[in-house]
Write a protein that holds these residues in place. Structure first.
Motif, short mmCIF file in Angstrom:
data_model
loop_
_atom_site.label_atom_id
_atom_site.label_comp_id
_atom_site.label_asym_id
_atom_site.label_seq_id
_atom_site.Cartn_x
_atom_site.Cartn_y
_atom_site.Cartn_z
N SER A 1 -0.24 4.74 1.77
CA SER A 1 -0.67 4.78 3.16
C SER A 1 0.53 5.06 4.05
O SER A 1 1.65 4.64 3.76
CB SER A 1 -1.30 3.44 3.53
N ALA A 2 0.30 5.77 5.14
CA ALA A 2 1.37 6.01 6.11
C ALA A 2 1.55 4.79 6.99
O ALA A 2 2.51 4.69 7.74
CB ALA A 2 1.05 7.25 6.95
N ASN A 3 0.58 3.90 6.96
CA ASN A 3 0.68 2.65 7.72
C ASN A 3 0.45 1.49 6.76
O ASN A 3 -0.55 0.79 6.81
CB ASN A 3 -0.38 2.66 8.84
N PRO A 4 1.39 1.35 5.81
CA PRO A 4 1.14 0.45 4.68
C PRO A 4 1.18 -1.02 5.06
O PRO A 4 1.92 -1.43 5.96
CB PRO A 4 2.28 0.78 3.72
N GLU B 1 0.84 -1.21 0.00
CA GLU B 1 0.00 0.00 0.00
C GLU B 1 0.88 1.26 0.00
O GLU B 1 1.18 1.82 1.04
CB GLU B 1 -0.92 -0.01 1.23
N GLN C 1 2.08 10.70 4.25
CA GLN C 1 1.22 10.25 3.15
C GLN C 1 1.60 8.89 2.58
O GLN C 1 0.91 8.37 1.74
CB GLN C 1 1.26 11.25 1.99
N GLY C 2 2.74 8.39 2.98
CA GLY C 2 3.17 7.11 2.42
C GLY C 2 4.23 7.28 1.35
O GLY C 2 4.44 8.38 0.83
N TRP D 1 8.64 1.23 12.29
CA TRP D 1 8.51 0.96 13.74
C TRP D 1 8.66 -0.53 14.05
O TRP D 1 8.99 -0.89 15.17
CB TRP D 1 7.18 1.49 14.28
#
Ligand code: SF4
Ligand code: SF4
Lengths: 293, 423
Positions: free
Chosen positions: A154-157, A151, B56-57, B133
């Motif tokens: 997304s910032a949390n892919p 993804e 934003q990725g 993380w």
């Protein structure tokens, strides 16, 4: 046994090489017992019910497409669509094929993954675990079928791919796509049984199938198996992947690692001693040994 | 081992610790240099881009896509950068293992360079991770992906950074005037050097082994089961070329700080290194040729890709090899410098070919890095140079060690068992 214990002493780094081959061997015996799906390409009508079933089961957006041009383009699987049915213009006319993760018997993706986020389960599905993955995308680089998707926006892919409805399987249900298919194009079962069914169908209907089960040997064998009326290269399958399980390609390197870890320091130390005056040497060697223990 | 009797602190003539640090933190040298004028905007832009990257990725700032999971940040910053940083292990091998004392004057600068390169390229790697993380997972051991080459490489990076920190630490101790600690740290050098060379051997080749499973995706001219070996051998001359290239620049920029020792030996060191680089390149070419025959690669040579391959191997390996050899025989500095630049280009091209250019050569749409990816790469390099400069202007890297440290070193080297003499 002794040797292995010794190698383990070399620590986490040495263990890399020891554990790698070991795991591969252990799983090889269980493989035929794990579950998979046999897809009979000749039975598929291209209704795309399975695409919808997949989206519903996994909470993915309903696949969007333009009905008119649908059969002319080949859509890849994506981070929002794990399973795709495409139409191929073949020597036998239009043929539809569903594609998704192949759930390899010895998956490249899982052996590439340094966090074990990708895992070949005992049941058969190769699953991805969110709490482990660090998003390095080495799995995407390594998968011979280009299956894992990422993804990017997304910032949390997450890594997204078919998980062969693993959650349903442990509840005793079959994958949603298999269950929903109105033409019964897919059979869910143990890999060994699926192979037998496939061989039988090919054997009993000589003119209807090419004599090849895609996935029986490809990339070391896969959980999904295909039989087809037309050669597989006409259906967008890669036929140049070879029969070796992909983790095997790394094995020579991994087995050299503990050897280098043990031999190199000894060699370097000897070299240093060979190049210097004697008196100094004894002291330096002392130093080194102290440090390394 | 006799424990040194004197308890040393920050040298008294420097006043209290705080005022010493305050003074050292102040910028030294002119602020408005060309390098600063260029690098500050680049680093500022990098900061902005990274803000978007984390909010934003990755897709918002890179051209990466499902077909090309690894781009410039991995292919250049990590895979090429680490090869360039190979100088540290090569030179510690020459100086501490083979005792080629003539190269000792440049050992600290080389170790520092390697150390910083690894730190900053690890940062670059973190920027590229989608879920940084979770990077602790493979480290704290709740998920050891033991069959993963990347696991091995990541661990080796960590350990090697530690080893290089220890190798460099005597310079920090000298800077702070910590005599006793200096002695202890110096005592660790040989053990860490041996450990460091072993780790380097494995992760330089490990970077190549990352691509072993990408077999069907890399053009046959570049894929080979011997990639790990070729990566290792080429990291030797890549590292030496970087030392030659960077040494030439440092020599000019930090001219005022150089020890007379470095100034005198500079030319001799250059020709010596050039000769070694030439020799290793010969071995590399030989291995490449074997690989070429073994893999029956000639069938691929008459094509655009074949020409591209020849450009890499002949233009950017064979040619600099000849220049190195001739340059060192004739003691021709210009020739050696040209060779170093060409050979660095060759290594960069080789690593990029495998990771990006000849990767999925069959794809209808190929990945090309966008401006933001290039800016971030440049920003990381600029930041590294800033730190390098900060350290070189303060610690005895290119400049001479304080007298007490030199006495200590001499004593260590000649009569290691002696009790505390220097103080
Ligand atoms: S097809 Fe790819 S993603 Fe699926 S199990 Fe095999 S290697 Fe993993
Ligand atoms: S992206 Fe995640 S799942 Fe894929 S290899 Fe990296 S850590 Fe494993």
């Amino acid at each position: 046994m002794e040797r292995r214990e010794f190698l383990k002493l070399v620590g986490a780094l040495g263990a890399t090489a020891v554990a790698g081959p070991e795991r591969a061997e252990a799983s090889a015996t269980e493989l035929e017992d794990s579950y998979g799906v046999l897809l009979d390409v000749s039975q598929c009508d291209g209704c795309r019910t399975c695409e919808l079933a997949c989206a519903e089961t996994n909470g993915l957006p309903e696949p969007e497409y333009d009905e008119d041009t649908l059969d002319e383009i080949v859509r890849p699987t994506s981070e929002t669509q794990w399973s795709v049915v495409n139409c191929f213009d073949t020597s036998a006319g239009d043929v539809y094929v569903k594609k998704q993760c192949m759930h390899c018997s010895t998956p490249a993706c899982a052996s590439a993954c340094l966090t074990k986020a990708l895992l070949k389960t005992e049941e058969g599905p190769v699953i991805w675990r969110e709490d482990k993955c660090m998003g390095c995308r080495f799995c995407m680089l390594s998968c011979p079928f280009d299956v894992p998707k990422f993804e990017y926006d997304s910032a949390n892919p997450r890594i997204q791919k078919c998980r062969m409805c693993w959650e349903r399987q442990i509840e005793g249900e079959m994958p949603a796509c298999v269950e929903e298919c109105p033409s019964d194009a897919m059979v869910f079962g143990k890999r060994s049984e699926l192979l037998e069914i496939a061989r039988e169908r090919i054997h009993q209907n000589p003119g209807d199938y090419v004599s090849h089960i895609y996935g029986e040997h490809e990339a070391g064998g896969t959980g999904w198996l295909y039989i087809s009326p037309v050669p597989f290269e006409e259906l967008g399958f890669r036929t140049d992947l070879g029969e070796k399980a992909y983790p095997e390609y790394v094995r020579p390197f991994l087995t050299t690692v503990p050897v280098v870890l043990i031999m190199w320091p000894a060699f370097l130390l000897a070299l240093r001693q060979a190049t210097g005056p004697v008196a100094e040497e004894t002291v330096d060697a002392d130093h080194t040994q102290q440090m390394e223990v | 081992m006799g424990a040194p009797a004197s308890i040393s602190r920050i040298s008294p003539e420097r006043g209290s610790v705080l005022s010493f640090l305050r003074q050292e933190l102040r910028p030294k040298g002119k602020l408005l240099t060309t390098f600063n004028m260029i690098s500050i905007p680049i680093m500022a832009a990098t900061a902005v881009i990274l803000f978007f990257r984390f909010s934003q990725g990755l897709g918002s700032v890179t051209n990466l896509n499902q077909e090309f999971p690894w781009g410039l940040w991995v292919g250049f910053d990590v895979i090429t950068g680490v090869a360039f940083a190979g100088g540290a292990y090569v030179l510690t091998f020459m100086v501490y293992i083979l005792r080629m004392e003539q190269y000792r004057p440049i050992i600290r600068a080389t170790i520092l360079n390697g150390f910083l390169a690894y730190i900053f390229y690890s940062i670059a790697l973190l920027l590229d991770l989608g879920r940084p993380w979770n990077v602790i997972n493979p480290i704290i051991g709740n998920s050891f992906g033991l069959s993963s080459v990347l696991f091995l490489v990541a661990w080796h990076f960590l350990l090697y950074i530690t080893a290089e920190a220890i190798e460099f630490s005597p310079a920090i101790a000298e800077w702070l005037g910590l005599k006793r600690i200096h002695r202890v740290l110096t005592g660790l050098t040989i053990a860490t050097v041996i450990f460091g060379i072993t780790l380097s051997t494995l992760h330089q080749s490990g970077l190549g082994a990352l691509f072993m499973m990408a077999k069907p995706k890399i053009h046959p001219l570049w894929y080979s089961e011997f990639i790990p070996l070729l990566f290792f051998v080429s990291s030797i001359f890549a590292g030496i070329s970087m030392v030659l290239f960077e040494g030439g620049i440092s020599h000019r920029v930090f001219h005022d700080r150089l020890t007379p020792e470095i100034k005198q030996s500079h030319d001799r060191i250059m020709t010596g290194l050039a000769r070694i680089a030439g020799g290793v390149m010969f071995v590399y070419l030989f291995l490449s040729a074997l690989n070429f025959l073994h893999g029956r690669l000639w069938q691929h040579i008459v094509s655009g890709w074949g020409l591209w391959y020849l450009a890499e191997v002949i233009g950017l390996v064979a040619m600099p090899m000849v220049l190195f050899v001739v340059g060192s025989a004739k003691n021709h500095k210009g020739m050696i410098r040209t060779a170093a630049v060409l050979s660095l280009l060759g290594i960069a091209l080789n690593r990029l070919n495998i990771s990006i250019i000849a990767f999925k050569w069959y794809a209808p749409v190929h990945y090309i890095p966008n401006v933001m990816e290039v800016v971030v790469t440049a920003g990381v390099i600029c930041a590294e140079i800033w730190v390098f400069r900060w350290i070189v202007l303060r610690m005895p890297v290119l400049s001479a060690s304080p007298a007490w440290a030199r006495r200590q070193a001499d004593v260590e080297r000649e009569r290691p068992n002696v009790k505390e003499v220097a103080a």
